[in-house]
Design an enzyme around this catalytic site. Structure first.
Site, PDB file in Angstrom:
ATOM      1  N   CYS A  77      -3.731  -5.685   3.718  1.00  0.00           N
ATOM      2  CA  CYS A  77      -2.942  -6.750   3.099  1.00  0.00           C
ATOM      3  C   CYS A  77      -2.714  -7.909   4.079  1.00  0.00           C
ATOM      4  CB  CYS A  77      -1.639  -6.195   2.526  1.00  0.00           C
ATOM      5  SG  CYS A  77      -0.847  -7.330   1.351  1.00  0.00           S
ATOM      6  N   GLU A  81      -3.029   2.808   1.501  1.00  0.00           N
ATOM      7  CA  GLU A  81      -2.104   3.844   1.975  1.00  0.00           C
ATOM      8  C   GLU A  81      -1.201   4.359   0.861  1.00  0.00           C
ATOM      9  OE1 GLU A  81       0.420   0.184   2.100  1.00  0.00           O
ATOM     10  OE2 GLU A  81      -1.696   0.651   2.510  1.00  0.00           O
ATOM     11  N   HIS A 107      -3.474  -2.125  -0.896  1.00  0.00           N
ATOM     12  CA  HIS A 107      -2.712  -1.158  -0.104  1.00  0.00           C
ATOM     13  C   HIS A 107      -3.237   0.259  -0.335  1.00  0.00           C
ATOM     14  CE1 HIS A 107       0.625  -3.494   1.685  1.00  0.00           C
ATOM     15  NE2 HIS A 107       0.393  -4.319   0.678  1.00  0.00           N
TER      16      HIS A 107
END
Length: 244
Positions: free
Chosen positions: A111, A217, A215
């Site tokens: 990001c 994660e 994102h």
């Protein structure tokens, strides 16, 4: 026993109130690192010199998300919709990027991280997608961050394609800035339908250096395509024992 790679994760600024402020990292980052065999360590930003000393203690670096990048770093005045910036973080992370690339330390930029990677190498940013891009799709989703929201198309001759195994994937999206002019040392390897740069790779592939605008994660625990980014990033640092 093989030593687990130490993964430094850059921290974002957060202020809860006048008594509580500091460096913050969403727990999905360190959970994804730990789940794939790495040891997560949160890196504060102090100054460029200290940033280089901390990165030298790590086997790999994750440039995390967070606040907007100061436009003075790419020669622009602030757009009316520019959000909060942290110049101290910007200069510390730019120093980290340059040191990591010079010393073959793997980078996974996420990001804001892909934006600072681009700026560190001489690129520029779109400061506000909704007002600066013609007919943009929604890039700052209104649903939970763990849920996918739009498609990205991936170049089939890229490392990213090798990792996710598909030319089109669904990703989450939590940003209003994006890469504009791409740095000369980076190559665009994924885009959304409105032309926004969604992923880049370093053109000198001496080590793992990939940036994504979404994102992963926050999707990795339930999505193997997104988890592969962390798995391959961390595996790139694992030393294979020599044969006896």
């Amino acid at each position: 026993m093989n030593k687990k790679p130490v993964i430094g994760i850059t921290g974002a600024y957060v202020k809860h109130n006048e008594y509580m402020e500091g460096v913050y990292v969403h727990h999905d980052y360190h959970k994804s690192v730990a789940a794939n065999g790495g040891i997560p360590v949160i890196l504060p930003y102090i100054n460029p010199e200290m940033a280089i000393e901390t990165i030298a203690l790590c086997d790999g670096i994750i440039l995390s998300g967070g606040e907007d990048v100061d436009p003075k770093l790419f020669g622009q005045d602030p757009h009316p919709h520019l959000g909060p910036t942290t110049p101290e973080r910007d200069v510390a992370e730019i120093a980290m990027v340059k040191f990591a690339l010079e010393n073959n330390i793997p980078i996974l930029a996420i990001c804001r991280g892909v934006q600072i990677l681009n700026v560190a190498l001489g690129g520029t940013l779109i400061q506000d997608i909704p007002s600066q891009v013609k007919e943009p799709i929604q890039h700052n989703q209104k649903i939970d961050r763990s849920r996918e929201t739009h498609w990205v198309t991936i170049a089939t001759d890229s490392k990213l394609f090798e990792m996710v195994g598909s030319e089109r994937v669904r990703v989450n999206s939590l940003h209003h800035q994006a890469i504009d002019k791409v740095a000369n040392d980076l190559r665009v390897v994924a885009q959304s339908s409105d032309g926004i740069v969604e992923a880049v790779e370093y053109i000198h592939p001496t080590t793992f250096t990939i940036g994504v605008q979404w994102h992963p994660e926050s999707m990795a625990s339930t999505n193997h395509e997104m988890n592969n980014l962390f798995k391959d990033f961390i595996n790139s640092m694992v030393k294979v024992p020599a044969s006896v």
